[in-house]
Design a protein around this motif. Structure first.
Motif, mmCIF file in Angstrom:
data_model
loop_
_atom_site.group_PDB
_atom_site.id
_atom_site.type_symbol
_atom_site.label_atom_id
_atom_site.label_comp_id
_atom_site.label_asym_id
_atom_site.label_seq_id
_atom_site.Cartn_x
_atom_site.Cartn_y
_atom_site.Cartn_z
ATOM 1 N N HIS A 58 -23.366 -0.566 17.622
ATOM 2 C CA HIS A 58 -23.287 0.151 18.312
ATOM 3 C C HIS A 58 -22.267 0.495 18.741
ATOM 4 O O HIS A 58 -21.551 1.612 19.009
ATOM 5 N N HIS A 59 -21.037 0.437 19.123
ATOM 6 C CA HIS A 59 -20.093 0.683 20.035
ATOM 7 C C HIS A 59 -18.599 -0.008 18.922
ATOM 8 O O HIS A 59 -17.594 -0.193 19.853
ATOM 9 N N LEU A 60 -18.367 -0.629 17.679
ATOM 10 C CA LEU A 60 -17.406 -0.821 17.073
ATOM 11 C C LEU A 60 -16.492 1.301 17.106
ATOM 12 O O LEU A 60 -16.850 1.380 16.735
ATOM 13 N N LYS A 61 -15.124 0.622 17.153
ATOM 14 C CA LYS A 61 -13.802 1.285 17.039
ATOM 15 C C LYS A 61 -13.458 0.994 16.176
ATOM 16 O O LYS A 61 -12.070 2.054 15.514
ATOM 17 N N TYR B 226 -24.169 1.418 10.015
ATOM 18 C CA TYR B 226 -23.936 2.535 10.461
ATOM 19 C C TYR B 226 -23.512 2.419 12.137
ATOM 20 O O TYR B 226 -23.375 0.934 12.365
ATOM 21 N N ALA B 227 -22.145 2.812 12.516
ATOM 22 C CA ALA B 227 -21.401 2.363 13.821
ATOM 23 C C ALA B 227 -20.732 3.926 14.171
ATOM 24 O O ALA B 227 -19.569 4.571 13.668
ATOM 25 N N PRO B 228 -21.604 4.350 15.121
ATOM 26 C CA PRO B 228 -21.445 5.691 15.607
ATOM 27 C C PRO B 228 -20.667 6.006 16.390
ATOM 28 O O PRO B 228 -19.741 7.267 16.651
ATOM 29 N N GLU B 229 -19.949 5.384 16.583
ATOM 30 C CA GLU B 229 -18.293 5.485 17.609
ATOM 31 C C GLU B 229 -17.276 4.796 17.519
ATOM 32 O O GLU B 229 -16.211 4.719 17.532
ATOM 33 N N ASP C 297 -25.103 10.096 10.554
ATOM 34 C CA ASP C 297 -25.228 10.646 10.997
ATOM 35 C C ASP C 297 -24.681 9.062 11.584
ATOM 36 O O ASP C 297 -24.206 9.383 13.612
ATOM 37 N N GLY C 298 -23.604 8.966 11.482
ATOM 38 C CA GLY C 298 -22.182 7.647 11.926
ATOM 39 C C GLY C 298 -21.329 7.052 11.603
ATOM 40 O O GLY C 298 -19.811 6.749 12.171
ATOM 41 N N LEU C 299 -20.548 8.292 11.562
ATOM 42 C CA LEU C 299 -19.327 8.787 11.384
ATOM 43 C C LEU C 299 -18.179 10.130 12.332
ATOM 44 O O LEU C 299 -17.730 10.863 12.221
ATOM 45 N N SER C 300 -18.879 10.315 13.356
ATOM 46 C CA SER C 300 -18.667 11.470 14.175
ATOM 47 C C SER C 300 -17.781 11.841 15.038
ATOM 48 O O SER C 300 -17.139 12.379 15.081
ATOM 49 N N CYS C 301 -17.116 10.573 15.578
ATOM 50 C CA CYS C 301 -16.146 10.015 16.150
ATOM 51 C C CYS C 301 -14.603 10.059 15.761
ATOM 52 O O CYS C 301 -14.158 8.866 16.104
#
Length: 483
Positions: free
Chosen positions: A208-211, A225-228, A245-249
């Motif tokens: 969830h918080h992978l950068k 799935y890595a949204p951040e 929906d996981g690559l918006s950042c």
């Protein structure tokens, strides 16, 4: 050891512990024989570095590890543990080491496994509330993985995870919620030569918080799935799927593929559209070559925030010319008309590597010249102040001393010769690298630096020879007078 005459022993215990922390645990334990003061200092070192590399008996290594764990000061927490193992160790061997580390709030752990047999790591061995940095490295030599992992780990404090030669046996989506889903603070993940086995179409990686994510030469079905996620380096022979929906950042991407197929062109477009928010994009040429004019002619450019795009030839060998049609360039760049674009040929890539290597060797040579210049100037001053041998002394002891001096001199001459050979070799390496670089202002600057360094090297080598002449001349004169 004479503590009064030894400057190291006069240091504070905290500083000694810090110094010993740079050595492996075996070397630190050996200092216990120096004096009574040193007997217990190693027991308070907050790092453990245990290696079986120079221990032939597995039993001896196991007993050594047990001794270290039982003797260590239990009141001192562990900052890091590094365990390097060769041979036939099995999973029960790791249990006491990991249990001890967890009970002392270890924050960083590295386990390197170089042996022929597989190890299956159960979930129960990876439950820690303190561990922040974990590295597992298996054996590439035998093509056997370090471990098989059946599920995610309960490591809520973990921020950095590096895995090499690891097999993931992913068996149940619902029970575990996805690989790494229990690593709630995971920020940095590297997967190198890993394999994912799944009974379903895709294993699910949830972070969830992978950068920052690096994937190199991995295989097996995986849905990420890595949204951040903000930075991705992907150099892989296979495509992994990313959640829609996981690559918006995502802002920075290095994307290569080693063995693409022509039919993967549609999939490449889907992936690039998921990278729509990137600002810095590096693509392998093989990826771009999958984009035909027919595929992109009616599709708008997905990149609206792009600041820089670079295209490098990645995996394919040979001297294939870089030729990208205008329509594909428009697809990549029309959404961000102000973005800079650089397309590099294989010759360009080689030139960049050669220029970097030349700079690195020059920096190393510069350090060597400074050190040798100081040594020679110091030695020349000392040589000028040495006491002359009394020509009237001809006893056997004096002759024996002179012979020893000759032996020492020959050793020193050979050492200086090796250093001069090293300097000359480095100069030759730099010259060859620079010779192949294409003409540019950067090459001219680098060559100017090299010429200046070449002059400095000649001066230092002359100084080294002068020192040897002075030293050997004095010994020749003294020895001849005694005959």
């Amino acid at each position: 050891m004479n503590a009064d005459g030894d400057r190291l022993s006069n240091l504070s215990e905290d500083l000694i512990i810090k110094i010993l922390s740079f050595n492996d645990t075996k070397q630190a334990v050996r200092t216990s024989i120096l004096s009574s003061r040193w007997r217990n200092i190693w027991k308070s070192i907050p790092h453990l570095d245990l290696s079986s590399d120079d221990i032939t008996s597995l039993l001896r290594f196991s007993l050594s590890v047990t001794h270290v764990l039982s003797s260590r000061n239990d009141e001192i927490e562990l900052s890091s543990v590094k365990l390097s193992v060769r041979g036939g160790f099995n999973q029960p061997f790791f249990t006491p080491v990991l249990s001890y580390a967890y009970s002392h709030n270890v924050q960083k752990m590295t386990i390197i496994w170089s042996c022929e047999n597989h190890i299956e790591i159960p979930l129960s061995l990876f439950i820690s509330r303190s561990l922040k940095d974990l590295t597992l490295i298996g054996s590439s030599r035998y093509n056997h993985p370090f471990c098989k992992i059946k599920s995610s780990w309960d490591l809520p404090a973990l921020t950095t995870l590096h895995l090499e030669h690891v097999i993931f046996n992913y068996e149940n989506h619902d029970e575990y919620g996805g690989l790494f889903s229990q690593c709630l603070n995971l920020k940095n993940l590297t997967l190198y030569n890993c394999t994912v086995n799944s009974h379903s179409s895709d294993a699910k990686m949830v972070a969830h918080h992978l950068k920052n994510l690096t994937v190199v030469n991995c295989k097996g079905p995986l849905l990420i799935y890595a949204p951040e996620l903000s930075s991705l380096m992907y150099r892989n022979p296979y495509f992994y799927r990313f959640s829609a929906d996981g690559l918006s950042c995502l802002e920075k991407v290095d994307f290569y593929m080693s063995t693409p197929y022509d039919e993967d062109g549609y999939f490449v477009i889907q992936i690039l559209q998921q990278f729509r928010n990137v600002k810095f994009l590096t693509l392998g040429l093989e990826i771009v070559e999958l984009l035909s004019v027919n595929l992109v002619s009616d599709i708008p450019s997905p990149f609206t925030k792009l600041k820089s795009m670079k295209i490098y030839p990645g995996w394919e060998k040979g001297e294939k010319k870089v030729n990208i049609p205008t329509e594909i360039k428009n697809f990549l760049l029309n959404g961000s008309p102000n973005a800079t674009a650089s397309i590099y040929s294989r010759e360009d890539v080689k030139a960049l590597k050669d220029a970097t290597s030349a700079q690195q060797i020059m920096a190393k040579l510069q350090r060597l010249l400074v050190r040798e210049k100081i040594n020679c100037e110091t030695n020349l001053n000392v040589q000028g102040e040495t006491q002359q041998i009394d020509e009237g002394q001809h006893d056997e002891e004096e002759i024996s001393q002179m012979r020893n001096c000759w032996t020492d001199l020959f050793v020193e001459i050979n050492e200086e010769k090796d250093k001069i050979d090293e300097i000359l070799s480095m100069l030759d390496q730099i010259h060859e690298l620079l010779k192949g670089l294409p003409a540019s202002s950067k090459k001219e600057r680098t060559q100017a630096q090299f010429y200046s360094l070449h002059v400095e090297a000649k001066n230092v080598m002359k100084l080294m020879l002068d020192y040897l002449k002075v030293k050997s001349g004095g010994k020749v004169s003294a020895f001849m007078n005694m005959l």
